[in-house]
Enzyme design. Structure first.
Site, PDB file in Angstrom:
ATOM      1  NE  ARG A  34      -3.827  -2.350   1.981  1.00 45.81           N
ATOM      2  CZ  ARG A  34      -4.664  -2.748   1.031  1.00 45.81           C
ATOM      3  NH1 ARG A  34      -4.931  -1.955   0.017  1.00 45.81           N
ATOM      4  NH2 ARG A  34      -5.220  -3.941   1.078  1.00 45.81           N
ATOM      5  CG  ASN A  98       3.701   8.912 -12.494  1.00 45.73           C
ATOM      6  OD1 ASN A  98       2.875   9.239 -13.348  1.00 45.73           O
ATOM      7  ND2 ASN A  98       3.414   8.870 -11.207  1.00 45.73           N
ATOM      8  CB  VAL A 107      10.080   5.884  -6.085  1.00 44.99           C
ATOM      9  CG1 VAL A 107      10.987   4.722  -5.655  1.00 44.99           C
ATOM     10  CG2 VAL A 107       9.548   6.624  -4.867  1.00 44.99           C
ATOM     11  CG  HIS A 111       6.299   2.820  -8.856  1.00 42.30           C
ATOM     12  ND1 HIS A 111       7.549   3.363  -9.044  1.00 42.30           N
ATOM     13  CD2 HIS A 111       5.457   3.882  -8.708  1.00 42.30           C
ATOM     14  CE1 HIS A 111       7.464   4.683  -9.011  1.00 42.30           C
ATOM     15  NE2 HIS A 111       6.195   5.021  -8.817  1.00 42.30           N
ATOM     16  CG  HIS A 113       0.870   4.827  -8.702  1.00 42.54           C
ATOM     17  ND1 HIS A 113       1.045   5.446  -7.481  1.00 42.54           N
ATOM     18  CD2 HIS A 113       1.957   5.171  -9.443  1.00 42.54           C
ATOM     19  CE1 HIS A 113       2.175   6.138  -7.491  1.00 42.54           C
ATOM     20  NE2 HIS A 113       2.746   5.987  -8.673  1.00 42.54           N
TER      21      HIS A 113
HETATM   22  P1  5GP Z   1       5.823   8.106  -8.357  1.00 43.27           P
HETATM   23  O1  5GP Z   1       5.617   9.584  -8.262  1.00 43.27           O
HETATM   24  O2  5GP Z   1       7.291   7.742  -8.386  1.00 43.27           O
HETATM   25  O3  5GP Z   1       5.031   7.459  -9.446  1.00 43.27           O
HETATM   26  O4  5GP Z   1       5.188   7.510  -7.039  1.00 43.27           O
HETATM   27  C1  5GP Z   1       5.905   7.154  -5.895  1.00 43.27           C
HETATM   28  C2  5GP Z   1       4.925   6.746  -4.840  1.00 43.27           C
HETATM   29  O5  5GP Z   1       5.639   6.126  -3.792  1.00 43.27           O
HETATM   30  C3  5GP Z   1       4.148   7.924  -4.204  1.00 43.27           C
HETATM   31  O6  5GP Z   1       2.748   7.713  -4.386  1.00 43.27           O
HETATM   32  C4  5GP Z   1       4.559   7.878  -2.736  1.00 43.27           C
HETATM   33  O7  5GP Z   1       3.498   8.181  -1.857  1.00 43.27           O
HETATM   34  C5  5GP Z   1       5.045   6.444  -2.563  1.00 43.27           C
HETATM   35  N1  5GP Z   1       6.045   6.272  -1.552  1.00 43.27           N
HETATM   36  C6  5GP Z   1       7.165   7.026  -1.355  1.00 43.27           C
HETATM   37  N2  5GP Z   1       7.881   6.560  -0.331  1.00 43.27           N
HETATM   38  C7  5GP Z   1       7.206   5.472   0.151  1.00 43.27           C
HETATM   39  C8  5GP Z   1       7.451   4.577   1.223  1.00 43.27           C
HETATM   40  O8  5GP Z   1       8.424   4.648   1.937  1.00 43.27           O
HETATM   41  N3  5GP Z   1       6.526   3.580   1.401  1.00 43.27           N
HETATM   42  C9  5GP Z   1       5.429   3.459   0.608  1.00 43.27           C
HETATM   43  N4  5GP Z   1       4.601   2.446   0.873  1.00 43.27           N
HETATM   44  N5  5GP Z   1       5.167   4.294  -0.413  1.00 43.27           N
HETATM   45  C10 5GP Z   1       6.050   5.301  -0.628  1.00 43.27           C
END
Ligand code: 5GP
Length: 127
Positions: A34, A98, A107, A111, A113
């Protein structure tokens, strides 16, 4: 094509067990957990265990087993979270991945979502 993978990213640390996560499902090649800052009632992140930066890196270089496993996990999460719009009560969901600067990727470990549990609105802001 050279992809530089930063093994100090937060999801690499989660995969190594260095920081905790709220696991939904784990398989040989894939982990689903999650999101720490959920944007919807259901907000699950699906990641490969392998060191892939983004969707194109994964699609271009992962094994068939990794690719298949990843897709199956997405299906199992959608089913398990009751999101499938299949006539059995699910109202649908959105998948987002993304990549890079224009994708505003936070990150740098691939991944997807899975977002659901409410109407997710229009796909992309037009402005
Ligand atoms: P991005 O912007 O790279 O597509 O999404 C990264 C996602 O990772 C964000 O929705 C953020 O809330 C989530 N995220 C960042 N750090 C952590 C973490 O330590 N644990 C979890 N479970 N999610 C994280």
């Amino acid at each position: 094509m050279a992809y530089a993978y930063d093994d100090q990213n937060i999801f690499a640390k989660i995969l190594r067990g260095e920081i905790p996560n709220d696991t939904v499902l784990e398989t040989e090649h894939t982990l689903a957990f999650r999101d720490i800052q959920p944007k919807a009632p259901v907000h699950v992140l699906v990641i490969p265990r392998g060191a892939y930066v983004n969707a194109d890196h994964f699609a271009n270089t992962a094994s068939d087993a990794e690719l298949a496993d990843f897709q199956r996990v997405i299906g199992r999460i959608c089913t398990g979270e009751g999101l499938c719009p299949d006539g059995e009560g699910g109202a649908g969901y959105r998948l987002i991945s993304n990549a890079g600067t224009h994708g505003v990727q936070e990150v740098p470990h691939y991944h997807v979502h899975i977002l659901g549990g409410r109407n997710m609105g229009r796909m992309v802001d037009s402005d």
